[in-house]
Every structure is written in C-alpha cells, then in structure tokens.
Scaffold this active site. Structure first.
Site, PDB file in Angstrom:
ATOM      1  N   ASP A 116       0.757  -1.202   0.009  1.00 16.53           N
ATOM      2  CA  ASP A 116       0.021   0.126  -0.004  1.00 16.53           C
ATOM      3  C   ASP A 116       0.887   1.161  -0.100  1.00 16.53           C
ATOM      4  O   ASP A 116       0.779   2.141   0.789  1.00 16.53           O
ATOM      5  CB  ASP A 116      -0.988   0.074   1.349  1.00 16.53           C
ATOM      6  CG  ASP A 116      -1.999   1.035   1.106  1.00 16.53           C
ATOM      7  OD1 ASP A 116      -2.294   1.419   0.206  1.00 16.53           O
ATOM      8  OD2 ASP A 116      -2.686   1.222   2.097  1.00 16.53           O
ATOM      9  N   ASP A 176       2.239   2.629   7.906  1.00 21.05           N
ATOM     10  CA  ASP A 176       0.975   1.714   7.525  1.00 21.05           C
ATOM     11  C   ASP A 176       1.388   0.490   6.555  1.00 21.05           C
ATOM     12  O   ASP A 176       1.098   0.203   5.649  1.00 21.05           O
ATOM     13  CB  ASP A 176       0.222   2.530   6.644  1.00 21.05           C
ATOM     14  CG  ASP A 176      -1.320   2.097   6.448  1.00 21.05           C
ATOM     15  OD1 ASP A 176      -1.468   1.228   7.040  1.00 21.05           O
ATOM     16  OD2 ASP A 176      -1.984   2.875   5.903  1.00 21.05           O
TER      17      ASP A 176
HETATM   18  N1  ADP Z   1       4.011   6.704  13.372  1.00 22.64           N
HETATM   19  C1  ADP Z   1       3.420   7.730  12.996  1.00 22.64           C
HETATM   20  N2  ADP Z   1       4.130   8.875  13.011  1.00 22.64           N
HETATM   21  C2  ADP Z   1       3.279   9.877  12.562  1.00 22.64           C
HETATM   22  N3  ADP Z   1       2.272   9.996  12.021  1.00 22.64           N
HETATM   23  C3  ADP Z   1       1.661   9.105  11.797  1.00 22.64           C
HETATM   24  C4  ADP Z   1       2.138   7.684  12.295  1.00 22.64           C
HETATM   25  N4  ADP Z   1       1.306   6.623  12.129  1.00 22.64           N
HETATM   26  C5  ADP Z   1       0.261   7.021  11.166  1.00 22.64           C
HETATM   27  N5  ADP Z   1       0.470   8.588  11.296  1.00 22.64           N
HETATM   28  C6  ADP Z   1      -0.641   9.252  10.497  1.00 22.64           C
HETATM   29  O1  ADP Z   1      -1.736   8.857  10.477  1.00 22.64           O
HETATM   30  C7  ADP Z   1      -2.437   8.635   9.249  1.00 22.64           C
HETATM   31  C8  ADP Z   1      -3.011   7.341   9.233  1.00 22.64           C
HETATM   32  O2  ADP Z   1      -2.219   6.304   9.646  1.00 22.64           O
HETATM   33  P1  ADP Z   1      -2.257   4.902   8.710  1.00 22.64           P
HETATM   34  O3  ADP Z   1      -1.359   3.861   9.553  1.00 22.64           O
HETATM   35  O4  ADP Z   1      -1.742   5.446   7.303  1.00 22.64           O
HETATM   36  O5  ADP Z   1      -3.538   4.593   8.723  1.00 22.64           O
HETATM   37  P2  ADP Z   1      -4.596   4.035   7.748  1.00 22.64           P
HETATM   38  O6  ADP Z   1      -4.457   2.561   7.440  1.00 22.64           O
HETATM   39  O7  ADP Z   1      -6.147   4.340   7.938  1.00 22.64           O
HETATM   40  O8  ADP Z   1      -4.318   4.673   6.321  1.00 22.64           O
HETATM   41  C9  ADP Z   1      -0.930   8.672   8.194  1.00 22.64           C
HETATM   42  O9  ADP Z   1      -1.491   9.365   7.119  1.00 22.64           O
HETATM   43  C10 ADP Z   1      -0.157   9.524   9.043  1.00 22.64           C
HETATM   44  O10 ADP Z   1      -0.460  11.113   8.640  1.00 22.64           O
HETATM   45 MG    MG Z   2      -2.578   5.015   5.398  1.00 23.84          MG
END
Ligand code: ADP
Ligand code: MG
Length: 235
Positions: free
Chosen positions: A173, A190
C-alpha cells in the site's frame, strides 16, 4: 503517570468497552499517559497521538464495530503466516493488528526507516511518533522544492523498498499517503497490507507499489518508470 479509569470514561462515546479496557491497560503499563484528539480516521482504524511524559507516541486503534473485515480477510487469507485464521471477526481484526505490528518490526530489523513499534495489544498498536512536536507530513502534503532534494528523497524511497524486499516483504500500500517526510527523509508507515513477497499476491503488490511511486515522482521531475523500479528491487 498513568491516567485514572475516570479519564478513560470520557472516551466512552468513542470506544467500545473492550477497547477502553485495553487502552486503560496499556496506559497503566506506562505506554502512554493520555490520548489526544484523533489525528486520522481511516477506513478501519483511528489514529491518535498520545502524550508520554513530555513526548508523544502514536496509538493506532482498529475499530471492532465498523471494520471492513471482509476486505481484511480477503488480504490476510493469502498470507502464509495466517492461513489458519477462520472467518471470525474479532480474530481477524486481532490477526490484522498483530500482522501490522510484526511487519513494522521486520521492516525495522531489515533497516527500513519506519516508526519504532512499542507494543501491540489485540486491536491496538503503540508506536513511535515520526516528528518531534507534531507528526511529520506525508509526501502527499510536503515535497521539497529543489530537484536535488527530490532526487535524494526518491533514491531513499527506492533504497527502503530494496531493503524491504531483501527482508522478504512487500509493502502493498505504498504511496505518497503512506510515506512521511521527516526533514527530507522518507519514513514508511502503514504496514497493514504488507505481505511476504512470495505469497500469491506478492508480485502484483510490488508492481502496484512501484507504479504508485513512479507516477508520483515523475510528476516531480524524476525520470523513472515502474519497470526500472522493479528491476532495481529484484536485482
Ligand atoms: N508513526 C506515525 N508518526 C506520525 N504520523 C503517523 C504515524 N502513523 C500514522 N500517522 C498518521 O496517521 C495517518 C493514518 O495512519 P495509517 O497507518 O496510514 O492508517 P490507515 O491504515 O488508516 O491509512 C497517516 O497518514 C499519518 O498522517
Ligand atoms: Mg495509510
């Protein structure tokens, strides 16, 4: 300092009791003090920042009620590590959460720049927040404006993809939405869809990742193609 149960009651409208208990448990174990407002509401999860002493961590919570678990099952059923998962909703969500945690761990051990995962409990993952005071922006939201820095960023993305491939994983992804820009360096996040490269969807996923990355960087003046990227990774 752990927060009281009272504090967690204020989250009552947001979380089911099961998640609430797990959040309370994690905070009493000292993984964080209290959740802040949601950073991101995704299809399956809510992502929060949480205070921990004078720092912040990220708490990613898979929703038990509104998860699209059919989609999850569809992905995870091809992962050889999870072949025994039956179509049980909670078990699939817990498996999904644990798989993401293990994927980040494995990527990290392979030298891919990712958030450090701290702990995983059923439907919750606690990890390092990328960024010092605020979370770092995504590549989607912040790109350098000079060619040299863009090229450097691109090269670092490819080198992370190569390391991930050497570890036997494909992100699956990967896009400008799931790469953070920490002071000009890419950080992959992610890993929920990430799967072993030699599973049925491995090659297809790598092709999609390579396509997303090439399309994105071509718009910023990088001369590349999906094929070139794949060649570098499989070399
Ligand atoms: N470790 C992290 N540090 C900073 N921001 C994060 C982190 N993990 C997630 N985010 C923020 O949260 C958002 C959603 O997290 P993500 O893991 O991509 O979830 P999803 O599976 O819903 O896409 C990301 O686009 C980012 O902006
Ligand atoms: Mg994401």
């Amino acid at each position: 300092m752990a927060v009281t149960k009272e504090k967690y009651k204020t989250y009552n409208n947001v979380f089911d009791n099961f998640t609430l208990r797990n959040l309370f448990k994690l905070s009493s174990q000292g993984h964080f003090d209290e959740l802040e407002s949601p950073l991101f509401i995704g299809k399956e999860s809510n992502v929060f920042t949480a205070l921990k002493d004078d720092k912040r961590v990220i708490v990613k919570i898979y929703r038990l009620e509104t998860c699209d678990f059919n989609r999850m099952y569809d992905y995870i059923k091809y992962d050889p590590r999870y072949l025994s998962l039956k179509r049980n909703k909670r078990r699939i969500i817990f498996g999904w959460t644990q798989r993401e945690y293990r994927n980040i761990m494995k990527a990290r051990e392979a030298g891919v720049i990712v958030p450090t995962p701290y702990v995983c409990l059923q439907n919750i993952i606690v990890m390092e927040m990328i960024g010092s005071i605020k979370p770092s922006p995504r590549l989607k939201d912040l790109m350098p404006d000079d060619h040299k820095s863009i090229k450097k960023l691109f090269d670092d993305v490819i080198s992370n993809m190569i390391k991930l491939h050497k570890a036997g994983l494909v992100h699956a992804d990967l896009s400008a939405f799931n790469i953070l820009n920490r002071d000009g360096k890419p950080v992959f996040i992610d890993f929920s869809q990430s799967t072993p490269f030699n599973s049925p969807r491995g090659m297809e996923s790598l092709e999609r990742d390579a396509k997303n990355i090439s399309n994105f960087f071509i718009k910023f003046g990088i001369k590349t193609t999906k094929e070139k990227i794949i060649k570098k990774i499989l070399a």
